[in-house]
Design a protein around this motif. Sequence first.
Motif, short mmCIF file in Angstrom:
data_model
loop_
_atom_site.label_atom_id
_atom_site.label_comp_id
_atom_site.label_asym_id
_atom_site.label_seq_id
_atom_site.Cartn_x
_atom_site.Cartn_y
_atom_site.Cartn_z
N PRO A 1 28.15 31.93 74.19
CA PRO A 1 27.89 33.31 74.63
C PRO A 1 28.52 34.36 73.73
O PRO A 1 27.92 35.42 73.49
N THR A 2 29.70 34.10 73.20
CA THR A 2 30.33 35.05 72.28
C THR A 2 29.53 35.18 71.00
O THR A 2 29.32 36.30 70.49
N LEU A 3 29.04 34.07 70.46
CA LEU A 3 28.21 34.14 69.25
C LEU A 3 26.95 34.96 69.51
O LEU A 3 26.57 35.81 68.69
N ARG A 4 26.31 34.72 70.63
CA ARG A 4 25.08 35.47 70.94
C ARG A 4 25.36 36.96 71.08
O ARG A 4 24.58 37.80 70.62
N ARG A 5 26.48 37.30 71.70
CA ARG A 5 26.82 38.70 71.88
C ARG A 5 27.09 39.38 70.53
O ARG A 5 26.64 40.50 70.29
#
Length: 320
Positions: free
Chosen positions: A14-18
């Motif tokens: 999720p952090t990478l996508r954000r």
Amino acid sequence: MKVIALGTGPFAVPTLRRLHDDPQHEVLLVVTRPPRGRRAAIAPMALAAQELELPLWQPDTVNEDEAHQRLKSLDAQLMVVCDYGEILKPAALECTSLGGVNLHGSLLPKYRGAAPVQWAVFNGDQETGNTVIQMTPGLDAGPILGVQRTPIDPHETAGELEERLAEMGATLVEEVIAQLATDSTSPVEQDSSKKSKAPRLAKEHGLIDWSQSAQQIHNQVRALQPWPRAYTHWEADGDDPQRLIVHRTRFPEADSGDSATPSSADSSEPGTITSAEDSLIVATGEGVLELLEVQPAGKRAMPAGDFLRGNRLKPGDSLS
């Protein structure tokens, strides 16, 4: 901000996508640990990088001169590290102008290590959260840059909680990066006297000791989902004991609206089956526990009622 994202497991995705979706940031490179073994699956972070069409690199280590040269050549400002699997040495952290920040799924300094979410559930904690730290060579020991807190539902599994924390953590990472960009962070040193360790769980952690309380076993079952899973043994028609994985449990009072409180003590020996008709209820060292979903060796997971219809268990039988 120009960042290098280091991560391997699902907690980092999720952090990478954000970061990818935020026009204020540019992900120059995604670094993951390489697959190990012939049957190793592609890491969740690697799959996400491929889906997002981001450059992907899977070195054996980032702590060698050759790796440092590649990282420095990107002229990135910050490393964002989460669920990566290798401690970065000072030379690696110096490859970006702002060093590295790490998203960790606990309220540091509590639960430093590879399995903070699982141990919070295992120990019956009522609250947990995320911490973003400025990275140092020590294990999860750097100054705290941001914290999130959240209650743990009494029936939430470690897998469910980890997914929730991963989504929350992406927001926290963005907030910390915004502070770094304006030089407005307020680092807080960790109180090492309050630290505790959270080593990776092994299959041995899954063996149920029925002399423990119903609450402790319920927490154990939740903590070991989805892996390595809690288990016990049962004897079928005089055969050798067979492994029985326990996927979900609850306290029998659930139907009366008190699903979060164990029953009063039972006089039966721990491990004794007290009900095997419509439900599978087992005595523990303190109270009784209902097994909701189980998985016999070599078979699929199934509701306990289906398991009972196919096997001759009766009150007085024991789980070992």
